[in-house]
Write a protein that holds these residues in place. Sequence first.
Motif: not given
Length: 186
Positions: A169-171, A10-12, A82-85, A161-162
């Motif tokens: 990273i969490v996902l 959920g956080v991710g 990966g897409r979020m990163i 961005k952070k």
Amino acid sequence: MGFWEVFLVGVGLSMDAFAVSICKGLSLGKIGGKHMCIAGAWFGGFQFLMPVLGYLLGSLFADAITAYDHWLAFILLAFIGGRMIKEALDKTEEHMDGAMDAKTMLLLAVATSIDALAVGVTFAFMEVAVIPASLLIGVTTFVFSAVGVKIGSIFGARYQKKAELFGGIVLVLIGLKILLEGIGIL
């Protein structure tokens, strides 16, 4: 998948909505509780709804690929993360207007919750209790979105961005954990 794992998912998942909420707060300038609740309700509501829909879709073919479900969960979560990163590391500036009308918020809520649809498919393969899990994801996103609007109005875009990077990273890490458990390493 236990409570804390679902909470971390959920956080991710909420990080996209959090980042958009920060932009909304930045664009609005002065905000009130109404703005926080509008953002929280739209983003949290869709983050609740999409895993349920994904679960229903995934349930249709979950039995056919049970032997590979951990691989599929890993691939989906790693792709989303990966897409979020990648988006977090992208240096281009995104412009966001302060509109919070139904059409604008609907489009943003759908756009930021597509990933939750894929997670719902993963929940079907892992036989997660979808309603409590989706409710936890929705509530988590509500809180992050409401707080994001406030943060955006106070601090500006420096955390956007952070937040996306952290969520990605969490996902990816949760996907890796599911894979390692599925192949018997953990």
